[in-house]
Design an enzyme around this catalytic site. Structure first.
Site, PDB file in Angstrom:
ATOM      1  CE1 TYR A 188       5.848   4.543  11.304  1.00  0.00           C
ATOM      2  CE2 TYR A 188       4.999   2.399  10.665  1.00  0.00           C
ATOM      3  CZ  TYR A 188       5.253   3.722  10.366  1.00  0.00           C
ATOM      4  OH  TYR A 188       4.920   4.206   9.129  1.00  0.00           O
ATOM      5  CE  LYS A 233       5.778   7.670   9.239  1.00  0.00           C
ATOM      6  NZ  LYS A 233       5.056   6.889   8.232  1.00  0.00           N
ATOM      7  CG  ASP A 270       1.822  12.096  10.030  1.00  0.00           C
ATOM      8  OD1 ASP A 270       1.462  11.574   8.968  1.00  0.00           O
ATOM      9  OD2 ASP A 270       2.069  11.442  11.055  1.00  0.00           O
ATOM     10  CG  ASN A 274      -2.109   3.552  10.506  1.00  0.00           C
ATOM     11  OD1 ASN A 274      -2.529   2.424  10.528  1.00  0.00           O
ATOM     12  ND2 ASN A 274      -1.259   3.981   9.590  1.00  0.00           N
ATOM     13  CG  ASN A 303       2.473   1.775   8.022  1.00  0.00           C
ATOM     14  OD1 ASN A 303       3.401   2.505   7.690  1.00  0.00           O
ATOM     15  ND2 ASN A 303       1.707   2.025   9.058  1.00  0.00           N
TER      16      ASN A 303
HETATM   17  N1  LIG Z   1      -1.528   2.890   6.163  1.00  0.00           N
HETATM   18  C1  LIG Z   1      -0.782   3.902   5.855  1.00  0.00           C
HETATM   19  O1  LIG Z   1       0.341   3.759   5.416  1.00  0.00           O
HETATM   20  C2  LIG Z   1      -1.315   5.283   6.043  1.00  0.00           C
HETATM   21  C3  LIG Z   1      -0.623   6.358   5.492  1.00  0.00           C
HETATM   22  C4  LIG Z   1      -1.113   7.651   5.638  1.00  0.00           C
HETATM   23  C5  LIG Z   1      -2.276   7.843   6.344  1.00  0.00           C
HETATM   24  N2  LIG Z   1      -2.913   6.784   6.901  1.00  0.00           N
HETATM   25  C6  LIG Z   1      -4.102   6.976   7.714  1.00  0.00           C
HETATM   26  O2  LIG Z   1      -5.154   7.532   6.967  1.00  0.00           O
HETATM   27  C7  LIG Z   1      -5.936   8.369   7.799  1.00  0.00           C
HETATM   28  C8  LIG Z   1      -6.085   9.726   7.138  1.00  0.00           C
HETATM   29  O3  LIG Z   1      -4.832  10.363   7.064  1.00  0.00           O
HETATM   30  P1  LIG Z   1      -4.637  11.665   6.169  1.00  0.00           P
HETATM   31  O4  LIG Z   1      -3.242  12.062   6.336  1.00  0.00           O
HETATM   32  O5  LIG Z   1      -5.181  11.441   4.805  1.00  0.00           O
HETATM   33  O6  LIG Z   1      -5.592  12.694   6.947  1.00  0.00           O
HETATM   34  P2  LIG Z   1      -6.409  13.904   6.322  1.00  0.00           P
HETATM   35  O7  LIG Z   1      -6.900  14.705   7.445  1.00  0.00           O
HETATM   36  O8  LIG Z   1      -5.646  14.572   5.252  1.00  0.00           O
HETATM   37  O9  LIG Z   1      -7.647  13.169   5.626  1.00  0.00           O
HETATM   38  C9  LIG Z   1      -8.691  12.554   6.308  1.00  0.00           C
HETATM   39  C10 LIG Z   1      -9.922  12.655   5.422  1.00  0.00           C
HETATM   40  O10 LIG Z   1     -10.949  11.851   5.982  1.00  0.00           O
HETATM   41  C11 LIG Z   1     -12.140  12.611   5.968  1.00  0.00           C
HETATM   42  N3  LIG Z   1     -13.066  12.143   6.994  1.00  0.00           N
HETATM   43  C12 LIG Z   1     -13.028  12.406   8.332  1.00  0.00           C
HETATM   44  N4  LIG Z   1     -14.092  11.837   8.921  1.00  0.00           N
HETATM   45  C13 LIG Z   1     -14.798  11.202   7.939  1.00  0.00           C
HETATM   46  C14 LIG Z   1     -16.004  10.466   7.921  1.00  0.00           C
HETATM   47  N5  LIG Z   1     -16.702  10.279   9.045  1.00  0.00           N
HETATM   48  N6  LIG Z   1     -16.412   9.954   6.749  1.00  0.00           N
HETATM   49  C15 LIG Z   1     -15.723  10.154   5.619  1.00  0.00           C
HETATM   50  N7  LIG Z   1     -14.579  10.871   5.571  1.00  0.00           N
HETATM   51  C16 LIG Z   1     -14.132  11.385   6.720  1.00  0.00           C
HETATM   52  C17 LIG Z   1     -11.686  14.037   6.201  1.00  0.00           C
HETATM   53  O11 LIG Z   1     -12.678  14.974   5.811  1.00  0.00           O
HETATM   54  C18 LIG Z   1     -10.442  14.078   5.332  1.00  0.00           C
HETATM   55  O12 LIG Z   1     -10.733  14.421   3.999  1.00  0.00           O
HETATM   56  C19 LIG Z   1      -5.212   8.426   9.146  1.00  0.00           C
HETATM   57  O13 LIG Z   1      -5.827   7.548  10.062  1.00  0.00           O
HETATM   58  C20 LIG Z   1      -3.829   7.953   8.842  1.00  0.00           C
HETATM   59  O14 LIG Z   1      -3.240   7.276   9.924  1.00  0.00           O
HETATM   60  C21 LIG Z   1      -2.468   5.520   6.756  1.00  0.00           C
HETATM   61  O1  LIG Z   2       2.825   6.505  10.387  1.00  0.00           O
HETATM   62  C1  LIG Z   2       2.180   5.537   9.966  1.00  0.00           C
HETATM   63  O2  LIG Z   2       1.964   4.523  10.636  1.00  0.00           O
HETATM   64  C2  LIG Z   2       1.660   5.532   8.565  1.00  0.00           C
HETATM   65  C3  LIG Z   2       1.256   6.819   8.052  1.00  0.00           C
HETATM   66  O3  LIG Z   2       2.305   7.654   7.718  1.00  0.00           O
HETATM   67  C4  LIG Z   2       0.196   7.512   8.832  1.00  0.00           C
HETATM   68  O4  LIG Z   2       0.236   8.743   8.904  1.00  0.00           O
HETATM   69  O5  LIG Z   2      -0.683   6.828   9.363  1.00  0.00           O
HETATM   70 MN   LIG Z   3       1.969   9.691   8.159  1.00  0.00          MN
END
Ligand SMILES: NC(=O)c1ccc[n+]([C@@H]2O[C@H](COP(=O)([O-])OP(=O)(O)OC[C@H]3O[C@@H](n4cnc5c(N)ncnc54)[C@H](O)[C@@H]3O)[C@@H](O)[C@H]2O)c1
Ligand SMILES: O=C(O)C[C@H](O)C(=O)O
Ligand SMILES: [Mn+2]
Length: 560
Positions: free
Chosen positions: A99, A172, A244, A411, A456
Site C-alpha cells: 500500500y 485497496k 482516485d 501521500n 489514512n
Molecule cells: N491520508 C489519506 O487517507 C488520504 C486520502 C486521500 C488523499 N490523500 C492525499 O491528499 C492529496 C490530495 O489528494 P486529492 O485526491 O484531494 O487530490 P486533488 O487533485 O483532488 O486535490 C489536490 C488539491 O491540492 C491543490 N494543490 C496542489 N498544489 C498546491 C499548492 N502548492 N498549494 C496549495 N494547494 C495545492 C490542488 O489545486 C487541488 O485542489 C494526495 O497526496 C493524496 O495522497 C490522503
Molecule cells: O491510498 C492511500 O494511501 C490513501 C488515499 O486513498 C490516497 O489517495 O492517498
Molecule cells: Mn485514494
C-alpha cells in the site's frame, strides 16, 4: 461441511490454482486424492513453517521495497491463503509494501514492471453493451458484492497514471480482505481506462493503456453510467467504491449515484471520516470543542473538501448551524485562501466554503500569514505540496495554541507536507500529529517516544465496506459516515496515554474495522436503509459480523 471446499482440479492445475493451492502444506491424504505425489517435495509443512520461509524470502529482498512488492504479488498469484496469512502476521512491516508508499511507485512503473494482469480492465473504447459481460467474465462464477474502481486520473498524490491506476483498485481490494475480512472472491477490482493526459506515458512505447488523451464530457459520463448500470445488473446489491478519480469527476460521479445505490468515494468520504476521527481524538487532549475550533485545510481538492464536509456534518451534529460550521473552515489552495470573488475558479465542492472577499486578503499571502491571521487550532494538509508546513507555519501554530493539531496527510511519503519529527521539533513537542503514510515514532525532549498515527482512509474504508455488504444498505448516508468516525475515535489509544497515537495502530486494523462496521450497521438499521432482515439486535451484532468475516486458513479439499 462448512470447513470444506469442493475441488475439481488435480495435479499441476491444482498447484497453479491460487485459490485452492496449499503448496507444501497439502497433506499426504490430499496428495493421494488429488494426484500431487511427485509434484511436491515429500516433507509436509504447516502454514507456520510456510510463513517462516516466505518471510525469509521477503527479507532477502529488503534492499528494494519494490522488489518486496513484486515478491508479495507473486505469492498472491501462487497461494492466496498464504499471501493473506503472511500479511496478517507481519502487517505493520508489510502494509507500506503493498500500500502507500510502495504501491505508488509500483503504479508509476506499471507498464514497465508488468508481469501478469490482475483485476478487470474496462475501456472507454469498448461498446457499452459489452461491459456487463466483461465484468462477469472477470468475476468468473463468483457473486461479487463489492467493486473497487479507479479511472487512474489522480492516484494518491502522483497524478494521472492511466491504466496503471488499476493497481490502486487491486491494492485497496487486498486491504479489504486483510483489514476487514471481506471474502477475496467477492470483490472485483476494476480499472476504467479513459485514456491519459500523462505525456510521459503517451510517449512511452511500453505503455499498456489506451494511447490517447483522456476522454471527457458526454462520452465519459455515458461510460461511467453504463459501468454502474452493468455492475448493478451483473451483481445485484453490489456496493461500488470509487478511488482516485480526478478532481473534476470525483464528486460529480459520487453525487450522481449516491442516492441510487450504495456507493462511496474513498478520497472524499473515507478520508473525511478518518480525519474527523483523528480530530475528535486530538480535541479530547487539547480540550477544545469541535464547534469552537478554527480549521485551515491546505489543498482543497477531493480529499480537502471531503474533510471539510465531514467536519461540518459533525459540527451540525453538535448543534451548530450549517452556516456557523462553514464559517469555521478556511480552504487554502494554490491561489491562497479561497474567496467568493474567485467564483469562476472554484469547484462546486469549494464554493460553499469560499470566504467573503471583504475579509481582507492582503495580509494573507503565504500559509504562515494565513495561520498568523486566522489562528486555527487545526491545520490539515492534502495539497501534495511537500514541505509546505515549514518551520514558520508550525511555529506559528504553536504560538497561537497550547496543543495545535497538525495533520499532513498527502501521500505517498515523498509528498507529505511535513516530517513529523520536524513538526514536533518546531512546536517543542506541543503538536498533536497524524500523517497519511506511515512514519516511525518521534522522540520528544523527555526521551519519550511519541507514536505518529497513520491517518489514512485504510483505517476506515474496510469497515465501511464490511458494513455496506452485511447491512445490504440501499445507500451510504452521511450519518453512517459520521458513525464510522465516532466509532474510530472511540478506539484512540491517546485517550489513555497521549504518546500512544491519535488513532489505533494498523496492527489492530481488523478489530478496528469490525468495531467501525458494527456502528455503521446500527446506523443503517436505524435509518431504515438496511435491506438485510437477518441482522441480530443489540450486542449480538459484533459476533454476527465476526462470523461473516473471512480468515486466511486452509480448508479441507473434497472431490467435487
Ligand atoms: N491520508 C489519506 O487517507 C488520504 C486520502 C486521500 C488523499 N490523500 C492525499 O491528499 C492529496 C490530495 O489528494 P486529492 O485526491 O484531494 O487530490 P486533488 O487533485 O483532488 O486535490 C489536490 C488539491 O491540492 C491543490 N494543490 C496542489 N498544489 C498546491 C499548492 N502548492 N498549494 C496549495 N494547494 C495545492 C490542488 O489545486 C487541488 O485542489 C494526495 O497526496 C493524496 O495522497 C490522503
Ligand atoms: O491510498 C492511500 O494511501 C490513501 C488515499 O486513498 C490516497 O489517495 O492517498
Ligand atoms: Mn485514494
Amino acid at each position: 461441511m462448512p470447513d470444506c471446499v469442493k475441488c475439481s482440479v488435480v495435479g499441476a492445475d491444482l498447484l497453479n490454482n491460487a485459490r485452492l493451492n496449499k503448496g507444501t502444506a497439502f497433506t499426504n491424504e490430499e496428495r493421494s486424492e488429488f494426484g500431487l505425489h511427485g509434484l511436491l517435495p515429500s516433507n509436509v509443512q504447516t502454514i507456520d513453517q510456510q510463513i517462516e520461509r516466505a518471510y525469509d524470502q521477503f527479507k532477502q529482498e529488503s534492499k528494494s521495497a519494490l522488489r518486496q512488492n513484486a515478491f508479495l504479488n507473486g505469492l498472491h498469484f501462487q497461494n492466496e491463503v498464504l499471501f493473506y496469512k503472511l500479511l496478517e502476521t507481519h502487517i505493520t512491516e508489510m502494509l507500506p509494501i503493498i500500500y502507500t508508499p510502495t504501491e505508488g511507485k509500483a503504479i508509476e512503473l506499471y507498464s514497465k514492471i508488468f508481469q501478469r494482469p490482475e483485476g478487470c480492465f474496462l475501456s472507454i473504447d469498448q461498446p457499452l453493451d459489452t461491459l456487463e459481460e466483461t465484468m462477469k467474465r472477470c468475476a468468473k462464477q463468483d457473486h461479487i458484492t463489492y467493486i473497487v474502481c479507479s479511472d487512474g486520473e489522480e492516484i494518491l498524490g502522483i497524478g494521472d497514471q492511466g491504466v496503471g491506476g488499476i493497481s490502486i483498485s487491486t491494492a485497496k481490494s487486498n486491504l479489504l480482505v486483510l483489514c476487514a475480512g471481506l471474502h477475496p472472491h467477492k470483490i472485483l477490482s476494476v480499472g476504467l481506462d479513459c485514456g491519459t493526459n500523462n505525456q510521459d506515458l503517451l510517449n512511452d512505447n511500453t505503455y499498456l493503456g489506451l494511447k490517447k488523451k483522456r476522454v471527457r464530457g458526454k462520452q465519459y459520463d455515458e461510460f461511467i453510467k453504463a459501468f454502474v448500470n452493468s455492475a448493478k445488473n451483473a451483481f445485484p446489491n453490489v456496493t461500488i467504491h470509487f478511488e482516485d478519480f480526478g478532481i473534476s469527476n470525483a464528486r460529480r460521479v459520487l453525487n450522481e449515484y449516491r442516492e441510487e445505490l450504495c456507493c462511496f468515494n474513498d478520497d472524499i468520504q473515507g478520508t473525511g471520516a478518518v480525519t474527523l476521527a483523528a480530530i475528535l481524538a486530538a480535541l479530547h487532549i487539547s480540550k477544545c470543542k469541535l464547534k469552537d475550533s478554527k480549521i485551515v485545510i491546505f489543498g482543497a481538492g477531493t480529499a480537502g473538501t471531503g474533510i471539510a464536509d465531514a467536519i461540518v456534518d459533525a459540527m451540525i451534529h453538535d448543534q451548530s448551524s450549517k452556516q456557523d460550521a462553514i464559517s469555521r473552515i478556511w480552504l487554502v489552495d494554490k491561489q491562497g485562501v479561497l474567496y467568493d470573488d474567485m467564483s469562476d475558479d472554484l469547484t462546486p465542492a469549494q464554493k460553499p466554503y469560499a470566504r467573503d472577499a471583504s475579509e481582507g486578503k492582503d495580509d494573507m499571502k503565504s500559509l504562515s500569514d494565513v495561520i498568523k491571521k486566522i489562528k486555527p487550532n487545526i491545520l490539515i494538509g492534502c495539497s501534495t505540496k511537500k514541505d509546505s508546513f515549514d518551520q514558520n507555519v508550525c511555529e506559528q501554530m504553536a504560538e497561537n495554541h497550547e496543543r495545535p493539531i497538525i495533520l499532513p496527510l498527502s501521500n505517498p511519503t515523498k509528498l507529505c507536507e511535513a516530517e513529523p519529527k520536524d513538526v514536533m521539533k518546531w512546536t517543542k513537542g506541543k503538536a498533536l500529529v497524524a500523517t497519511g503514510s506511515p512514519y516511525p515514532p518521534v522522540e520528544n525532549n523527555d526521551d519519550n517516544k511519541i507514536v505518529i498515527s497513520e491517518c489514512n482512509n485504510a483505517l476506515v474504508y474496510p469497515g465501511i465496506a464490511l458494513a455496506c455488504i452485511l447491512s445490504k444498505s440501499s445507500k451510504l448516508s452521511n450519518k453512517m459516515l459520521y458513525a464510522a468516525a465516532v466509532a474510530l475515535a472511540e478506539l484512540s489509544p491517546a485517550k489513555e496515554d497521549e504518546s500512544k497515537g491519535l488513532l489505533p495502530d494498523v496492527e489492530h486494523v481488523r478489530s478496528v474495522s469490525t468495531h467501525v462496521a458494527v456502528a455503521i450497521i446500527k446506523q443503517s438499521v436505524e435509518e431504515g436503509l438496511s435491506k438485510n432482515e437477518n441482522i441480530p439486535k443489540g450486542e449480538d451484532i459484533k459476533e454476527w459480523v465476526e462470523k461473516n468475516q473471512w480468515s486466511p486458513e486452509y480448508k479441507k479439499l473434497v472431490k467435487e
